[in-house]
Design a protein around this motif. Structure first.
Motif, PDB file in Angstrom:
ATOM      1  N   THR A   1       0.834  -1.207   0.000  1.00  0.00           N
ATOM      2  CA  THR A   1       0.000   0.000   0.000  1.00  0.00           C
ATOM      3  C   THR A   1       0.864   1.251   0.000  1.00  0.00           C
ATOM      4  OG1 THR A   1      -0.141   0.261   2.414  1.00  0.00           O
ATOM      5  CG2 THR A   1      -1.722  -1.235   1.368  1.00  0.00           C
ATOM      6  N   GLY A   2       2.178   1.072   0.143  1.00  0.00           N
ATOM      7  CA  GLY A   2       3.080   2.207   0.245  1.00  0.00           C
ATOM      8  C   GLY A   2       3.373   2.621   1.671  1.00  0.00           C
ATOM      9  N   TYR A   3       2.811   1.903   2.643  1.00  0.00           N
ATOM     10  CA  TYR A   3       3.053   2.260   4.046  1.00  0.00           C
ATOM     11  C   TYR A   3       4.513   1.948   4.392  1.00  0.00           C
ATOM     12  CZ  TYR A   3       2.550   2.563   9.103  1.00  0.00           C
ATOM     13  OH  TYR A   3       2.691   2.921  10.416  1.00  0.00           O
ATOM     14  N   PRO A   4       5.260   2.926   4.915  1.00  0.00           N
ATOM     15  CA  PRO A   4       6.692   2.718   5.151  1.00  0.00           C
ATOM     16  C   PRO A   4       6.959   1.751   6.305  1.00  0.00           C
ATOM     17  CG  PRO A   4       6.004   4.876   5.956  1.00  0.00           C
ATOM     18  CD  PRO A   4       4.831   4.313   5.218  1.00  0.00           C
ATOM     19  N   LEU A   5       7.848   0.796   6.043  1.00  0.00           N
ATOM     20  CA  LEU A   5       8.290  -0.150   7.067  1.00  0.00           C
ATOM     21  C   LEU A   5       9.695   0.180   7.543  1.00  0.00           C
ATOM     22  CD1 LEU A   5       6.953  -3.451   5.463  1.00  0.00           C
ATOM     23  CD2 LEU A   5       5.779  -1.851   7.001  1.00  0.00           C
ATOM     24  N   GLY A   6      10.227   1.249   7.029  1.00  0.00           N
ATOM     25  CA  GLY A   6      11.546   1.735   7.409  1.00  0.00           C
ATOM     26  C   GLY A   6      11.752   3.092   6.780  1.00  0.00           C
ATOM     27  N   GLU A   7      12.927   3.662   6.996  1.00  0.00           N
ATOM     28  CA  GLU A   7      13.213   5.004   6.499  1.00  0.00           C
ATOM     29  C   GLU A   7      13.756   4.971   5.077  1.00  0.00           C
ATOM     30  OE1 GLU A   7      14.610   7.479  10.324  1.00  0.00           O
ATOM     31  OE2 GLU A   7      15.713   5.630  10.025  1.00  0.00           O
ATOM     32  N   LEU A   8      13.493   6.028   4.333  1.00  0.00           N
ATOM     33  CA  LEU A   8      14.105   6.197   3.019  1.00  0.00           C
ATOM     34  C   LEU A   8      15.602   6.425   3.223  1.00  0.00           C
ATOM     35  CD1 LEU A   8      12.902   8.320   0.031  1.00  0.00           C
ATOM     36  CD2 LEU A   8      15.151   8.790   1.016  1.00  0.00           C
ATOM     37  N   ILE A   9      16.421   5.631   2.530  1.00  0.00           N
ATOM     38  CA  ILE A   9      17.874   5.791   2.576  1.00  0.00           C
ATOM     39  C   ILE A   9      18.326   6.307   1.210  1.00  0.00           C
ATOM     40  CG2 ILE A   9      20.078   4.685   3.076  1.00  0.00           C
ATOM     41  CD1 ILE A   9      18.143   4.686   5.435  1.00  0.00           C
ATOM     42  N   TRP A  10      19.149   7.340   1.221  1.00  0.00           N
ATOM     43  CA  TRP A  10      19.575   7.934  -0.044  1.00  0.00           C
ATOM     44  C   TRP A  10      21.099   7.996  -0.131  1.00  0.00           C
ATOM     45  CZ3 TRP A  10      22.648  12.176   0.486  1.00  0.00           C
ATOM     46  CH2 TRP A  10      22.540  12.904   1.672  1.00  0.00           C
ATOM     47  N   GLY A  11      21.575   8.060  -1.354  1.00  0.00           N
ATOM     48  CA  GLY A  11      22.991   8.260  -1.618  1.00  0.00           C
ATOM     49  C   GLY A  11      23.156   9.163  -2.813  1.00  0.00           C
ATOM     50  N   GLU A  12      24.230   9.935  -2.843  1.00  0.00           N
ATOM     51  CA  GLU A  12      24.515  10.767  -4.010  1.00  0.00           C
ATOM     52  C   GLU A  12      26.011  10.753  -4.277  1.00  0.00           C
ATOM     53  OE1 GLU A  12      23.174  14.750  -3.319  1.00  0.00           O
ATOM     54  OE2 GLU A  12      24.564  15.114  -1.675  1.00  0.00           O
ATOM     55  N   GLN A  13      26.360  10.862  -5.549  1.00  0.00           N
ATOM     56  CA  GLN A  13      27.761  10.898  -5.956  1.00  0.00           C
ATOM     57  C   GLN A  13      27.964  12.008  -6.969  1.00  0.00           C
ATOM     58  OE1 GLN A  13      29.240   7.119  -7.384  1.00  0.00           O
ATOM     59  NE2 GLN A  13      29.391   6.278  -5.319  1.00  0.00           N
ATOM     60  N   TYR A  14      29.053  12.727  -6.778  1.00  0.00           N
ATOM     61  CA  TYR A  14      29.494  13.730  -7.741  1.00  0.00           C
ATOM     62  C   TYR A  14      30.728  13.201  -8.463  1.00  0.00           C
ATOM     63  CZ  TYR A  14      26.498  17.173  -5.384  1.00  0.00           C
ATOM     64  OH  TYR A  14      25.426  17.851  -4.850  1.00  0.00           O
ATOM     65  N   ASP A  15      30.765  13.368  -9.788  1.00  0.00           N
ATOM     66  CA  ASP A  15      31.939  13.015 -10.585  1.00  0.00           C
ATOM     67  C   ASP A  15      32.313  11.551 -10.382  1.00  0.00           C
ATOM     68  OD1 ASP A  15      34.116  13.495 -12.312  1.00  0.00           O
ATOM     69  OD2 ASP A  15      35.464  13.802 -10.610  1.00  0.00           O
ATOM     70  N   LEU A  16      31.341  10.668 -10.400  1.00  0.00           N
ATOM     71  CA  LEU A  16      31.620   9.240 -10.237  1.00  0.00           C
ATOM     72  C   LEU A  16      30.506   8.460 -10.945  1.00  0.00           C
ATOM     73  CD1 LEU A  16      34.047   7.966  -8.894  1.00  0.00           C
ATOM     74  CD2 LEU A  16      32.686   7.540  -6.859  1.00  0.00           C
ATOM     75  N   GLY A  17      29.575   7.883 -10.199  1.00  0.00           N
ATOM     76  CA  GLY A  17      28.394   7.268 -10.800  1.00  0.00           C
ATOM     77  C   GLY A  17      28.593   5.910 -11.439  1.00  0.00           C
ATOM     78  N   THR A  18      29.733   5.248 -11.180  1.00  0.00           N
ATOM     79  CA  THR A  18      29.948   3.931 -11.781  1.00  0.00           C
ATOM     80  C   THR A  18      29.514   2.791 -10.875  1.00  0.00           C
ATOM     81  OG1 THR A  18      32.237   3.906 -10.953  1.00  0.00           O
ATOM     82  CG2 THR A  18      31.870   4.732 -13.194  1.00  0.00           C
ATOM     83  N   ASN A  19      29.293   3.083  -9.578  1.00  0.00           N
ATOM     84  CA  ASN A  19      28.888   2.016  -8.662  1.00  0.00           C
ATOM     85  C   ASN A  19      28.254   2.638  -7.422  1.00  0.00           C
ATOM     86  OD1 ASN A  19      28.604  -0.545  -7.528  1.00  0.00           O
ATOM     87  ND2 ASN A  19      30.630  -0.511  -6.601  1.00  0.00           N
ATOM     88  N   VAL A  20      26.939   2.798  -7.446  1.00  0.00           N
ATOM     89  CA  VAL A  20      26.208   3.381  -6.328  1.00  0.00           C
ATOM     90  C   VAL A  20      25.298   2.301  -5.744  1.00  0.00           C
ATOM     91  CG1 VAL A  20      24.747   5.273  -5.548  1.00  0.00           C
ATOM     92  CG2 VAL A  20      26.196   5.583  -7.572  1.00  0.00           C
ATOM     93  N   THR A  21      25.476   1.985  -4.470  1.00  0.00           N
ATOM     94  CA  THR A  21      24.671   0.959  -3.807  1.00  0.00           C
ATOM     95  C   THR A  21      24.042   1.561  -2.562  1.00  0.00           C
ATOM     96  OG1 THR A  21      26.086  -0.833  -4.614  1.00  0.00           O
ATOM     97  CG2 THR A  21      24.712  -1.307  -2.692  1.00  0.00           C
ATOM     98  N   VAL A  22      22.727   1.391  -2.406  1.00  0.00           N
ATOM     99  CA  VAL A  22      21.997   1.963  -1.276  1.00  0.00           C
ATOM    100  C   VAL A  22      21.127   0.874  -0.642  1.00  0.00           C
ATOM    101  CG1 VAL A  22      20.346   3.714  -0.529  1.00  0.00           C
ATOM    102  CG2 VAL A  22      21.976   4.243  -2.358  1.00  0.00           C
ATOM    103  N   ASN A  23      21.285   0.681   0.672  1.00  0.00           N
ATOM    104  CA  ASN A  23      20.534  -0.332   1.408  1.00  0.00           C
ATOM    105  C   ASN A  23      19.442   0.308   2.256  1.00  0.00           C
ATOM    106  OD1 ASN A  23      22.376  -2.798   0.942  1.00  0.00           O
ATOM    107  ND2 ASN A  23      23.813  -1.270   1.731  1.00  0.00           N
ATOM    108  N   ALA A  24      18.311  -0.378   2.370  1.00  0.00           N
ATOM    109  CA  ALA A  24      17.231   0.046   3.266  1.00  0.00           C
ATOM    110  C   ALA A  24      16.769  -1.161   4.072  1.00  0.00           C
ATOM    111  CB  ALA A  24      16.059   0.628   2.477  1.00  0.00           C
ATOM    112  N   LYS A  25      16.182  -0.898   5.224  1.00  0.00           N
ATOM    113  CA  LYS A  25      15.676  -1.967   6.079  1.00  0.00           C
ATOM    114  C   LYS A  25      14.161  -1.829   6.247  1.00  0.00           C
ATOM    115  CE  LYS A  25      19.865  -2.909   8.755  1.00  0.00           C
ATOM    116  NZ  LYS A  25      19.963  -4.297   8.223  1.00  0.00           N
ATOM    117  N   GLY A  26      13.507  -2.966   6.522  1.00  0.00           N
ATOM    118  CA  GLY A  26      12.081  -2.952   6.746  1.00  0.00           C
ATOM    119  C   GLY A  26      11.703  -3.778   7.958  1.00  0.00           C
TER     120      GLY A  26
END
Length: 619
Positions: free
Chosen positions: A179-204
């Motif tokens: 339903t879209g109800y959050p079971l954990g927090e939104l986890i974000w990542g950002e990269q400048y001048d890279l972008g070849t390997n971005v991995t972001v984990n979240a928990k529920g």
């Protein structure tokens, strides 16, 4: 609480110089290229949150699980949804001015193109069934706690990689129920001048909902030489049937993996040889397969709960995939080039389309349907397009294998979709199995090249073997630990010195240059002063020439011998020139593909400077 994790290539803070035209408050530190943080839903008002939830429900009503899409920013709901994700992550027009300018520009472009609400027309850059190297944005892991004895412990991981890298990449991951109800927090990542390997984990935390179906989702906004784009992907796991008898499955982990493995040298490295075969340390030899990367992929996983594998669903996967019916829910096997960006999906040798049929056609079940086996070996090894046949110090091999399960209780059959993740990505929070580091290597000297032996003699490189002793300018002698033989498909580099010496080598082979240290042959130029057995000598000619013969390489120096050596001293005399061995070659291949100095602003386009500066200031 708003939390941030700053990750980068520099340590400490150092004031930027040469920026006198910028306001004083922008003279901030280089904090590195990577930043991660935890979103805060309270950044949205109550009304904004209700709208976000409605927009999210709408989006999942028109999109399909496991199918990456570009958002249609002419659709008000999709545009609001993207902006809300950014706001939850703490991104605003004030602290990320160009990001929001780019979003608004793309919004206006979509409106001008006349796009109506709904999905965008399928674009060529999102032809997900292509086998060629392409942009990657995928849910790499989706667990409902099958891999742990901790109750309600869900994890989800997204991964992103763009060919050639990016100016800027923002990626997030969320874990919700359907339903879209959050079971954990939104986890974000950002990269400048890279972008070849971005991995972001979240928990529920699955205890936060009464539903038994869950969704892991990721939104990405990215700016590259090809322009500003975004993408969205989600995956659903769990059971569609919520009953009091619903049980969560439990897997026997880690799965048993028989290939690919470190089988040759026990050096914690899976070494894949392209056009060269190392005698001692070449776990997988691809010299006879010049147009692709083929890797064996074999193993099995068992279920220890009352569930069994759902044979009917597995058979339907086979039928659909063999009839070219898309089944994105069947999982994926990917080879991602973390040095240069992008990646390839597993495919069949006779097609240009990525297909998991190659995997599911070779799946079998135990008689009790409690164990699933896969066997992609020998002629049926996992096949990746030649776009991924590039020299790489480190390649990410990642597989998300969908596990269709069923729980039978009396006359009631409850289906359940689970998955396991096999990966050598150190950033994945909880992989089901971790492959060892995997490399793809190349480099050599032409047959007939004379190598100086410790006994005062010379020998053609093709006759040098492991155990021989070679002359070294820093030690009396070094032991040859390994040798390689292969072919070269592109013109090689011929150098001639003023002393009359000549050498033919592959473009990646390192050679000692007086003013620059170790330099790959492709970077040599006329006038360079290189080191030889008799001292420095100037190059009078550097040219390219085709070569149809065999090429060879050596690795020198036992562990004990290397203790007495400094960096870049495992060298040999080749036709009198001081050249690096295979170990030095691998080091400089990696540096050539991944080196970035600490001055991020010197590499970033000016349009991203203020965003970068403001990102360092965010609280």
């Amino acid at each position: 609480m708003r939390r941030f994790l700053v990750m980068g290539c520099t340590t400490g803070l150092a004031l930027l110089s040469g920026c006198t035209s910028a306001p004083r408050d922008e003279q901030v530190a280089n904090f590195g290229r990577t930043r991660q943080g935890v979103g805060d839903a309270s950044r949205l008002t109550k009304a904004e949150w209700a709208t976000y939830q409605a927009d999210q429900s709408y989006l999942h009503g028109i999109a399909k699980p496991d199918v990456r899409i570009r958002l249609n920013l002419a659709d008000p709901a999709q545009y609001r949804f993207a902006l809300a994700r950014l706001k939850i992550a703490g991104k605003t027009p004030e602290n990320s001015p160009y990001l929001f300018e780019a979003m608004e520009t793309r919004h206006r472009e979509h409106v001008a193109l006349g796009y109506k609400p709904g999905l965008l027309p399928v674009s060529k850059d999102l032809a997900e069934n292509s086998a060629a190297r392409q942009e990657q944005h995928v849910i790499a892991a989706a667990s409902t706690g099958e891999d742990t004895d901790v109750l309600n412990d869900g994890t989800g991981t997204s991964t992103s990689s763009f060919p050639g890298g990016s100016f800027y990449t923002y990626t997030d991951t969320t874990y919700t129920d359907t339903t879209g109800y959050p079971l954990g927090e939104l986890i974000w990542g950002e990269q400048y001048d890279l972008g070849t390997n971005v991995t972001v984990n979240a928990k529920g935390n699955l205890a936060l909902t009464r539903l038994t179906r869950y969704r892991i989702a990721s939104y990405k906004a990215e700016d590259t030489v090809e322009g500003f784009t975004d993408s969205y992907v989600f995956k659903e796991v769990g059971s569609d049937v919520a009953t009091t008898t619903t049980q969560q499955p439990r897997l026997n982990l880690p799965p048993i993996i028989e290939a690919p493995l470190d089988i040759k040298f026990n050096d914690n490295l899976i070494s894949v040889c392209l056009n060269r075969t190392w005698t001692q340390d070449c776990d997988y030899d691809l010299t006879g397969n010049p147009q692709s990367v083929k890797l064996p992929f074999k193993g099995n996983v068992s279920i220890r709960s009352a569930h069994t594998f759902n044979e009917a669903v597995i058979n339907q996967y086979r039928v659909d995939l063999n009839n070219n019916v898309a089944r994105p829910d069947s999982g994926h096997i990917k080879l991602i080039l973390t040095n240069v960006g992008g990646g390839c999906d597993v495919t069949d040798t006779n097609t240009l389309q990525a297909k998991m049929a190659q995997f599911w056609n070779r799946v079998t079940l135990s008689s009790d349907k409690k164990t699933l086996y896969w066997d992609m070996t020998e002629a049926n090894a996992a096949f990746f397009d030649d776009g991924c046949r590039q020299v790489q110090d480190s390649v990410k091999l990642t597989a998300q294998i969908t596990l269709p399960l069923v729980l039978v209780s009396g006359t009631v059959s409850t289906p359940y979709q689970s998955s396991i993740t096999l990966s050598n990505d150190d950033l994945v929070d909880r992989p089901s199995y971790s492959f060892k580091k995997l490399t793809i290597t190349n480099s050599c000297l032409a047959a007939g090249t004379e190598i100086e032996l410790a006994a005062g003699k010379v020998a053609p490189i093709e006759s040098v073997k492991a155990g021989d002793r070679v002359l070294n300018p820093h030690q009396p002698a070094l032991t040859v630990m390994d040798t390689a033989i292969g072919v070269e498909t592109v013109p090689m580099v011929r150098i001639r010195s003023e002393s009359g010496r000549s050498l033919l080598m592959t473009e990646m082979h390192p050679i000692q240059v007086m003013a620059r240290g170790m330099v790959q042959a492709r970077s040599l130029k006329k006038g360079d002063v290189v080191m030889t057995k008799t001292g420095p000598s100037k190059l009078v000619d550097v040219s390219r020439e085709p070569y149809a013969g065999k090429v060879y390489n050596v690795k020198v120096g036992s562990d004990a011998e290397k203790l007495a050596l400094a960096a870049d001293q495992t060298v040999v005399y080749a036709n009198g020139f001081v050249v690096g061995d295979g170990q030095i070659q691998q080091k400089y291949e990696s540096i050539a593909m991944t080196s970035k100095d600490g001055n991020v602003l010197a590499h970033l386009p000016k349009k991203w400077h203020r965003d970068y500066v403001m990102s360092a200031k965010r609280k």
